[in-house]
Design an enzyme around this catalytic site. Sequence first.
Site, PDB file in Angstrom:
ATOM      1  N   CYS A  19      -7.361  56.629  53.338  1.00 42.64           N
ATOM      2  CA  CYS A  19      -8.396  56.366  54.503  1.00 42.64           C
ATOM      3  C   CYS A  19      -8.579  58.339  54.730  1.00 42.64           C
ATOM      4  CB  CYS A  19      -6.694  56.317  54.815  1.00 42.64           C
ATOM      5  SG  CYS A  19      -5.488  57.192  54.837  1.00 42.64           S
ATOM      6  N   ARG A  71     -15.306  53.837  59.663  1.00 41.09           N
ATOM      7  CA  ARG A  71     -15.293  53.393  60.727  1.00 41.09           C
ATOM      8  C   ARG A  71     -15.819  53.472  61.213  1.00 41.09           C
ATOM      9  NH1 ARG A  71      -9.645  56.044  60.415  1.00 41.09           N
ATOM     10  NH2 ARG A  71      -9.988  55.805  62.651  1.00 41.09           N
ATOM     11  N   ASP A 108      -2.619  56.837  49.931  1.00 42.08           N
ATOM     12  CA  ASP A 108      -2.656  57.825  50.975  1.00 42.08           C
ATOM     13  C   ASP A 108      -1.347  59.038  51.087  1.00 42.08           C
ATOM     14  OD1 ASP A 108      -2.966  58.897  53.598  1.00 42.08           O
ATOM     15  OD2 ASP A 108      -1.762  57.280  54.596  1.00 42.08           O
ATOM     16  N   ARG A 136      -4.749  58.160  69.875  1.00 45.11           N
ATOM     17  CA  ARG A 136      -3.902  58.392  68.706  1.00 45.11           C
ATOM     18  C   ARG A 136      -2.512  59.479  69.032  1.00 45.11           C
ATOM     19  NH1 ARG A 136      -6.207  61.569  63.246  1.00 45.11           N
ATOM     20  NH2 ARG A 136      -6.637  59.111  63.466  1.00 45.11           N
TER      21      ARG A 136
HETATM   22  N1   CP Z   1      -8.296  58.475  58.205  1.00 49.67           N
HETATM   23  C1   CP Z   1      -8.164  59.299  59.420  1.00 49.67           C
HETATM   24  O1   CP Z   1      -7.925  58.358  60.442  1.00 49.67           O
HETATM   25  O2   CP Z   1      -9.011  60.203  59.698  1.00 49.67           O
HETATM   26  P1   CP Z   1      -8.890  61.328  60.204  1.00 49.67           P
HETATM   27  O3   CP Z   1      -6.929  61.622  60.461  1.00 49.67           O
HETATM   28  O4   CP Z   1      -9.811  62.413  60.112  1.00 49.67           O
HETATM   29  O5   CP Z   1      -9.192  60.276  62.094  1.00 49.67           O
HETATM   30  N1  NVA Z   2      -0.913  58.598  57.130  1.00 49.59           N
HETATM   31  C1  NVA Z   2      -1.268  60.069  57.906  1.00 49.59           C
HETATM   32  C2  NVA Z   2      -2.880  59.151  58.315  1.00 49.59           C
HETATM   33  C3  NVA Z   2      -3.578  60.319  58.041  1.00 49.59           C
HETATM   34  C4  NVA Z   2      -5.106  59.325  59.060  1.00 49.59           C
HETATM   35  C5  NVA Z   2      -0.374  60.322  58.556  1.00 49.59           C
HETATM   36  O1  NVA Z   2      -0.342  59.695  59.727  1.00 49.59           O
HETATM   37  O2  NVA Z   2      -0.650  61.830  59.115  1.00 49.59           O
END
Ligand code: CP
Ligand code: NVA
Length: 309
Positions: A263, A291, A223, A101
């Site tokens: 999400c 997930r 979102d 991430r």
């Molecule tokens: N939806 C999602 O990716 O959640 P997290 O940011 O908690 O991993």
């Molecule tokens: N769009 C949000 C999603 C988090 C799961 C972000 O990038 O923070």
Amino acid sequence: MRHFITLHDVKIKELHRILDLSATIKREFKNGERTPYLPGKTMAMIFEKQSLRTRVSFETGMFQLGGNSINLGDEAGFGKREATKDFSEVLSSMVDIVMIRSKQHKSITDFAKYSRCPVINGLTDKAHPCQALADVLTVREVFGGFKGLKLAWVGDANNVAVSLVRACAKLGVGVAVAAPQGFQFAEKDLKKIVGKETAPGFDLTLTDDPVKAVNDANIVTTDVWVSMGQEAEAEQRKAVFASYQVNAALMKKASKGAIFLHCLPARRGLEVTDEVIDSERSKVVQEAENRLHAQKGLLVWLLTEANRF
Ligand code: CP
Ligand code: NVA
């Protein structure tokens, strides 16, 4: 080497295969069977941003599949301590799969260039393909398939929206995106967003009108208005998106039996009201749980079918 960095990394047939695997593994798991599909396999995880769902679902999923995971903390120094080439070659020589991430999408593509093992995108500023997998698995469970469905995205046309549109394109789900000017998909990016391979039934409508988008929609989704990394724009964004809230009045305009997805994490009272997210139409907990199951399907596919070691 096959990776999962965007939905474009899988063909339509392969996406269906991942979903089938996910559904099988979920069914077995719910029946109390913990089939060790990946004995002795190790996954490394790197998080440059906060996470609950991604972290827990990958770590738990890998364990349930008979494998192991390592969450590399900041001290590993991804992008800071040594060249990405060295970091990637070394890490990927020791583990079987890497989940990242990252703040910048390029950090993952750079890592993947040198990686000796598959790489999974656990969210970047540009895409969130694992979320899209869980979302479409949820849609498949609720509606029994994808034929004739329409999905409405209301709010910021962001990383999550991009991946969801790509998944819908491959699965033949019609999409309408309602976003304010400046936060909508740019015309010039549409080809890249949708990709070359689409299934019959997919079309994409862009509008700035949430009511128009949700009209006849079977799935209404949104979102946060302020994604991670955009905190400096928070006040401006709250003002721009104020009329894009998914509330009971908007849900009434959707098709009878329409579901709500998000999400998570959600900012209750901003992009969605309590009334909607806590309603029977809301499938957000099933979506979050998926997930776990969708990523188990993805891990098994990447490590046993897409790449044979
Ligand atoms: N939806 C999602 O990716 O959640 P997290 O940011 O908690 O991993
Ligand atoms: N769009 C949000 C999603 C988090 C799961 C972000 O990038 O923070």
